[in-house]
Design an enzyme around this catalytic site. Structure first.
Site, PDB file in Angstrom:
ATOM      1  N   ASP A  82       0.840  -0.933   0.097  1.00  0.00           N
ATOM      2  CA  ASP A  82      -0.340   0.109  -0.221  1.00  0.00           C
ATOM      3  C   ASP A  82       1.039   1.411  -0.231  1.00  0.00           C
ATOM      4  O   ASP A  82      -0.348   2.098  -0.463  1.00  0.00           O
ATOM      5  CB  ASP A  82      -1.256  -0.093   1.026  1.00  0.00           C
ATOM      6  CG  ASP A  82      -0.200  -0.306   2.489  1.00  0.00           C
ATOM      7  OD1 ASP A  82       1.051  -0.029   2.554  1.00  0.00           O
ATOM      8  OD2 ASP A  82      -1.221   0.035   2.868  1.00  0.00           O
ATOM      9  N   SER A  83       2.351   0.684  -0.170  1.00  0.00           N
ATOM     10  CA  SER A  83       2.954   2.928   0.008  1.00  0.00           C
ATOM     11  C   SER A  83       2.740   3.088  -1.981  1.00  0.00           C
ATOM     12  O   SER A  83       3.122   4.178  -1.885  1.00  0.00           O
ATOM     13  CB  SER A  83       4.726   1.971  -0.395  1.00  0.00           C
ATOM     14  OG  SER A  83       4.538   0.591  -0.933  1.00  0.00           O
TER      15      SER A  83
ATOM     16  N   ASP B 257      -1.091  -6.280  -0.497  1.00  0.00           N
ATOM     17  CA  ASP B 257      -1.585  -5.190   1.190  1.00  0.00           C
ATOM     18  C   ASP B 257      -2.974  -5.121   1.045  1.00  0.00           C
ATOM     19  O   ASP B 257      -3.532  -4.824  -0.174  1.00  0.00           O
ATOM     20  CB  ASP B 257      -1.217  -4.165   1.133  1.00  0.00           C
ATOM     21  CG  ASP B 257       0.518  -4.315   1.601  1.00  0.00           C
ATOM     22  OD1 ASP B 257      -0.063  -5.049   2.507  1.00  0.00           O
ATOM     23  OD2 ASP B 257       1.669  -3.274   2.147  1.00  0.00           O
TER      24      ASP B 257
ATOM     25  N   LYS C 221      -1.508  -8.999   2.742  1.00  0.00           N
ATOM     26  CA  LYS C 221      -0.617  -9.298   4.151  1.00  0.00           C
ATOM     27  C   LYS C 221      -2.046  -8.054   4.390  1.00  0.00           C
ATOM     28  O   LYS C 221      -2.252  -7.180   4.262  1.00  0.00           O
ATOM     29  CB  LYS C 221       0.956  -8.345   3.200  1.00  0.00           C
ATOM     30  CG  LYS C 221       1.144  -7.424   4.842  1.00  0.00           C
ATOM     31  CD  LYS C 221       2.881  -7.415   4.242  1.00  0.00           C
ATOM     32  CE  LYS C 221       3.059  -5.648   3.341  1.00  0.00           C
ATOM     33  NZ  LYS C 221       2.362  -5.024   4.790  1.00  0.00           N
TER      34      LYS C 221
ATOM     35  N   GLU D  79      -1.517  -5.168   8.363  1.00  0.00           N
ATOM     36  CA  GLU D  79      -0.787  -5.000   9.414  1.00  0.00           C
ATOM     37  C   GLU D  79      -1.450  -5.585  11.183  1.00  0.00           C
ATOM     38  O   GLU D  79      -2.633  -5.222  10.906  1.00  0.00           O
ATOM     39  CB  GLU D  79      -0.564  -3.102   9.978  1.00  0.00           C
ATOM     40  CG  GLU D  79      -0.147  -3.167   8.357  1.00  0.00           C
ATOM     41  CD  GLU D  79       0.375  -1.449   8.116  1.00  0.00           C
ATOM     42  OE1 GLU D  79       0.040  -0.861   9.057  1.00  0.00           O
ATOM     43  OE2 GLU D  79       0.931  -1.165   7.132  1.00  0.00           O
TER      44      GLU D  79
ATOM     45  N   GLU E 254       9.254  -4.348  10.838  1.00  0.00           N
ATOM     46  CA  GLU E 254       9.307  -2.584   9.884  1.00  0.00           C
ATOM     47  C   GLU E 254      10.135  -1.605  10.541  1.00  0.00           C
ATOM     48  O   GLU E 254       9.169  -1.943  11.817  1.00  0.00           O
ATOM     49  CB  GLU E 254       8.392  -2.433   9.004  1.00  0.00           C
ATOM     50  CG  GLU E 254       9.021  -0.905   8.471  1.00  0.00           C
ATOM     51  CD  GLU E 254       7.772  -0.506   7.653  1.00  0.00           C
ATOM     52  OE1 GLU E 254       6.722  -1.162   7.239  1.00  0.00           O
ATOM     53  OE2 GLU E 254       7.810   0.542   7.514  1.00  0.00           O
TER      54      GLU E 254
HETATM   55  O1  KIV Z   1       3.761  -1.472   1.706  1.00  0.00           O
HETATM   56  C1  KIV Z   1       4.530  -1.414   1.737  1.00  0.00           C
HETATM   57  O2  KIV Z   1       5.247  -1.335   0.797  1.00  0.00           O
HETATM   58  C2  KIV Z   1       5.437  -1.668   2.856  1.00  0.00           C
HETATM   59  C3  KIV Z   1       6.311  -3.109   2.728  1.00  0.00           C
HETATM   60  C4  KIV Z   1       7.397  -1.687   3.467  1.00  0.00           C
HETATM   61  C5  KIV Z   1       6.872  -3.868   3.534  1.00  0.00           C
HETATM   62  O3  KIV Z   1       3.860  -2.238   3.633  1.00  0.00           O
END
Ligand code: KIV
Length: 273
Positions: A53-54, A92, A122, A124, A191
């Site tokens: 989600d980056s 994510d 994924k 959090e 992280e």
């Molecule tokens: O969203 C992302 O890029 C991440 C990584 C930093 C692990 O969760």
């Protein structure tokens, strides 16, 4: 533009990652958000592509990961899946797509799997997301956990500083990692936490631990592709190793193109019909 078609390649699976941990082989993971870069990353031989989600930061220019939507994540993920023949593609779950309750989490995870073709999701969080993880797993969807600095909670933390430096938070993180393993996660991202703590977690749980800013005592590493390629100039945390300076390289190419157009050097005779 042409596309690269690849066949007969053995796909990395969640089981492959576990086997790699068991034999002490480090796992390589990078983010990607589009077809073209996913293709390059895959052909280079990366084990795992994370559609992070980056994307909210590096693709859309938002300050945090919070604004990106489930539909947008599915769009990015489906593009990546089309470019990845060998890598395991993990997607994510965006902010707001799973925090409500476990039914909502399952619905979001099913949409990701059905509409993007990704191989795992994924999420959090620690014990607070265990119920959702179990429900998603019961539908046959593999789940990766994410502990330490969890950017979707940035407004709770207030800053992006290193997490779990104090004993109490470190202990809680170890307990969360155990809870995620027990719930059935196939792997966990850690992280921005102290290297010593990350190593302890990797030794405590039997599933693969992938670090970002978590030292080299873990089972693998992940970086944001745009950061390690030097496409972003502003983001410079201590843990980031830059393998290129694409910002300057792309800027120079664009400047040359502009010059060629203005001076009428482009197109030349061979470049026209
Ligand atoms: O969203 C992302 O890029 C991440 C990584 C930093 C692990 O969760």
């Amino acid at each position: 533009m042409s596309t690269v078609k690849k066949t007969n390649v053995k796909r990395v699976t969640t089981h492959t990652l576990q086997e790699m941990k068991n034999r002490g082989e480090k796992i390589s993971m990078l983010t990607a958000y589009d077809f073209s870069l996913a293709t390059i990353v895959d052909v280079a031989g990366i084990d795992v592509i994370l559609v992070g989600d980056s994307a909210s930061n590096v693709m859309a220019g938002h300050e945090t990961t919070l604004p990106i939507t489930l539909d947008q994540m599915i769009y990015h993920a489906s593009s990546v899946v089309r470019g990845a023949s060998r890598s395991l593609v993990i997607v994510d779950m965006p902010f707001g797509a799973y925090q409500g309750n476990s039914k909502e989490a399952l619905t979001s995870a099913i949409r990701i799997m059905k509409e993007s073709g990704g191989h795992a999701v994924k999420m959090e969080g620690g014990t607070e997301v265990v119920e959702s993880i179990k429900r998603i797993l019961s539908a046959g969807i593999p789940v990766m956990g994410h502990l330490g600095l969890t950017p979707q909670s940035i407004y709770k933390f207030g800053t992006y500083v290193v997490r779990a430096k104090e004993e109490e938070e470190a202990q809680r993180l170890i307990e969360d990692a155990k809870a995620l393993e027990e719930a059935g996660c196939f792997s966990i991202v850690l992280e921005k936490i102290p290297a010593k703590l990350a190593k302890k977690v990797a030794e405590t749980v039997s599933i693969p631990i992938i670090g970002i800013g978590a030292g080299n005592g873990v089972d693998g590493q992940v970086l944001v592709l745009h950061d390690m390629l030097g496409i972003n100039k502003e983001f410079s945390p201590r843990f980031l190793r830059r393998y290129n300076n694409l910002f300057t390289s792309i800027k120079n190419s664009v400047e040359s193109y502009i010059n060629d157009v203005k001076s009428q050097d482009f197109p030349n005779e061979k470049e026209q019909y």
